[in-house]
Design a protein around this motif. Sequence first.
Motif, PDB file in Angstrom:
ATOM      1  N   SER A   1       0.847  -1.183   0.000  1.00 45.30           N
ATOM      2  CA  SER A   1       0.000   0.000   0.000  1.00 45.30           C
ATOM      3  C   SER A   1       0.894   1.248   0.000  1.00 45.30           C
ATOM      4  CB  SER A   1      -0.920  -0.015   1.222  1.00 45.30           C
ATOM      5  OG  SER A   1      -0.170  -0.095   2.417  1.00 45.30           O
ATOM      6  N   PRO A   2       0.327   2.417  -0.300  1.00 42.78           N
ATOM      7  CA  PRO A   2       1.150   3.627  -0.413  1.00 42.78           C
ATOM      8  C   PRO A   2       1.977   3.932   0.829  1.00 42.78           C
ATOM      9  CG  PRO A   2      -1.011   4.011  -1.346  1.00 42.78           C
ATOM     10  CD  PRO A   2      -1.073   2.660  -0.676  1.00 42.78           C
ATOM     11  N   CYS A   3       3.143   4.513   0.599  1.00 35.46           N
ATOM     12  CA  CYS A   3       4.059   4.925   1.670  1.00 35.46           C
ATOM     13  C   CYS A   3       3.322   5.798   2.680  1.00 35.46           C
ATOM     14  CB  CYS A   3       5.236   5.681   1.056  1.00 35.46           C
ATOM     15  SG  CYS A   3       6.360   6.429   2.244  1.00 35.46           S
ATOM     16  N   ILE A   4       3.526   5.511   3.950  1.00 39.76           N
ATOM     17  CA  ILE A   4       2.836   6.254   5.005  1.00 39.76           C
ATOM     18  C   ILE A   4       3.188   7.742   4.982  1.00 39.76           C
ATOM     19  CG2 ILE A   4       4.602   5.889   6.782  1.00 39.76           C
ATOM     20  CD1 ILE A   4       2.313   5.579   8.806  1.00 39.76           C
TER      21      ILE A   4
ATOM     22  N   PHE B   1      12.169  14.271  -3.624  1.00 43.25           N
ATOM     23  CA  PHE B   1      13.049  13.683  -4.636  1.00 43.25           C
ATOM     24  C   PHE B   1      12.560  12.323  -5.118  1.00 43.25           C
ATOM     25  CE2 PHE B   1      14.258  12.239  -0.486  1.00 43.25           C
ATOM     26  CZ  PHE B   1      14.489  10.876  -0.658  1.00 43.25           C
ATOM     27  N   CYS B   2      11.471  11.819  -4.591  1.00 46.32           N
ATOM     28  CA  CYS B   2      11.105  10.415  -4.770  1.00 46.32           C
ATOM     29  C   CYS B   2       9.865  10.244  -5.641  1.00 46.32           C
ATOM     30  CB  CYS B   2      10.885   9.772  -3.400  1.00 46.32           C
ATOM     31  SG  CYS B   2      10.449   8.022  -3.485  1.00 46.32           S
ATOM     32  N   ASP B   3      10.004   9.468  -6.719  1.00 47.15           N
ATOM     33  CA  ASP B   3       8.828   9.006  -7.454  1.00 47.15           C
ATOM     34  C   ASP B   3       8.717   7.485  -7.389  1.00 47.15           C
ATOM     35  OD1 ASP B   3      10.828   8.202  -9.166  1.00 47.15           O
ATOM     36  OD2 ASP B   3      10.083   9.312 -10.902  1.00 47.15           O
ATOM     37  N   TYR B   4       9.596   6.880  -6.602  1.00 46.86           N
ATOM     38  CA  TYR B   4       9.602   5.431  -6.393  1.00 46.86           C
ATOM     39  C   TYR B   4       8.301   4.979  -5.732  1.00 46.86           C
ATOM     40  CZ  TYR B   4      11.311   1.088  -4.084  1.00 46.86           C
ATOM     41  OH  TYR B   4      11.476  -0.184  -3.608  1.00 46.86           O
ATOM     42  N   ILE B   5       7.651   5.882  -4.980  1.00 45.32           N
ATOM     43  CA  ILE B   5       6.430   5.511  -4.268  1.00 45.32           C
ATOM     44  C   ILE B   5       5.287   5.218  -5.230  1.00 45.32           C
ATOM     45  CG2 ILE B   5       7.010   6.746  -2.143  1.00 45.32           C
ATOM     46  CD1 ILE B   5       5.092   8.983  -3.115  1.00 45.32           C
ATOM     47  N   ASP B   6       5.478   5.493  -6.528  1.00 44.66           N
ATOM     48  CA  ASP B   6       4.422   5.168  -7.485  1.00 44.66           C
ATOM     49  C   ASP B   6       4.242   3.667  -7.652  1.00 44.66           C
ATOM     50  OD1 ASP B   6       3.963   7.835  -7.890  1.00 44.66           O
ATOM     51  OD2 ASP B   6       5.209   7.972  -9.687  1.00 44.66           O
ATOM     52  N   ASP B   7       5.218   2.862  -7.214  1.00 45.47           N
ATOM     53  CA  ASP B   7       5.113   1.400  -7.306  1.00 45.47           C
ATOM     54  C   ASP B   7       4.370   0.872  -6.083  1.00 45.47           C
ATOM     55  OD1 ASP B   7       5.554  -1.221  -8.339  1.00 45.47           O
ATOM     56  OD2 ASP B   7       7.235  -1.457  -6.950  1.00 45.47           O
ATOM     57  N   ASN B   8       3.107   1.247  -5.985  1.00 43.96           N
ATOM     58  CA  ASN B   8       2.278   0.743  -4.890  1.00 43.96           C
ATOM     59  C   ASN B   8       0.839   0.657  -5.375  1.00 43.96           C
ATOM     60  OD1 ASN B   8       0.904   3.296  -4.467  1.00 43.96           O
ATOM     61  ND2 ASN B   8       2.787   4.023  -3.523  1.00 43.96           N
TER      62      ASN B   8
ATOM     63  N   SER C   1       7.991   0.066  -2.077  1.00 44.76           N
ATOM     64  CA  SER C   1       7.987   1.517  -2.269  1.00 44.76           C
ATOM     65  C   SER C   1       7.512   2.233  -1.010  1.00 44.76           C
ATOM     66  CB  SER C   1       7.084   1.876  -3.446  1.00 44.76           C
ATOM     67  OG  SER C   1       5.757   1.481  -3.184  1.00 44.76           O
ATOM     68  N   GLY C   2       8.171   1.953   0.075  1.00 45.99           N
ATOM     69  CA  GLY C   2       7.829   2.543   1.354  1.00 45.99           C
ATOM     70  C   GLY C   2       8.486   1.752   2.461  1.00 45.99           C
TER      71      GLY C   2
ATOM     72  N   PHE D   1      16.625  -8.322   5.916  1.00 48.93           N
ATOM     73  CA  PHE D   1      16.824  -6.880   5.777  1.00 48.93           C
ATOM     74  C   PHE D   1      15.477  -6.273   5.383  1.00 48.93           C
ATOM     75  CE2 PHE D   1      20.996  -8.622   5.120  1.00 48.93           C
ATOM     76  CZ  PHE D   1      21.895  -7.671   5.590  1.00 48.93           C
ATOM     77  N   PHE D   2      15.011  -5.302   6.157  1.00 49.03           N
ATOM     78  CA  PHE D   2      13.756  -4.609   5.878  1.00 49.03           C
ATOM     79  C   PHE D   2      13.997  -3.103   5.888  1.00 49.03           C
ATOM     80  CE2 PHE D   2      10.872  -8.161   7.681  1.00 49.03           C
ATOM     81  CZ  PHE D   2      10.548  -8.598   6.402  1.00 49.03           C
TER      82      PHE D   2
END
Length: 230
Positions: free
Chosen positions: A21-24, A30-37, A67-68, A94-95
């Motif tokens: 689910s989306p990053c809390i 700087f981040c568009d990596y969170i789109d992978d949710n 992505s979070g 590793f988390f």
Amino acid sequence: MKRYNIINNKNKRELVLLKASPCIWGHCSFCDYIDDNSLDTKSNEILNREVLKNISGKYKSLEVINSGSCFELPKKTLDDIKSIVISKGINKLFFEGHWIYRFRLSEMENFFKVPIIFKCGIETFNNKFRNEFLNKGAVFSSPLEVSKYFKSICLMVGIKGQTTDMIKKDIEYLLKYFKYGCINIYTENSTPIKRDDKLIQWFRENYSFLDNMDNIEILWNNSDFGVGGN
């Protein structure tokens, strides 16, 4: 999108990129990596289960990224990971976790019952740059405070506005207070944040020796872990 790889050099481990689910937090400039949710939990569970089938237990060590933070993974995915930990004899995980989750890390430790190295994206210890420019949402008093919760941190190098003095201090703190570290060389993406190639060249000339340290990983390219897409 490649979601499984084997890291054969430092900290030998298998690595999976899962969907959650989306990053809390979700506000880093700087981040568009969170789109992978996705909010479609069922779809996430199905995709993740297919990715996890790749895990062989080759090195008895597994890194799970998304992505979070790991706390945003579906409950059924966490159950699947635990089953694999048991069946494949995984003895180290590793988390990733945002600073917001620092008081909940024991939940994961109690659930998986194997040692977990929690990684936190600090990006820089310069508070003004981290929170006012990068909008990281991580407020703390010192690197010592961070080290009470996280054994590993991620730093970012090569953003317009950073200085050599900031980076020197960041590396000093990394080496002094943390068991592990990952340094991400910034790659421009869909955000307005720009890359500073001169600063990156300076870092390469002065800190490439970190590549020879077993506990430090430098991602000169954001695909160096062998997962992800364009």
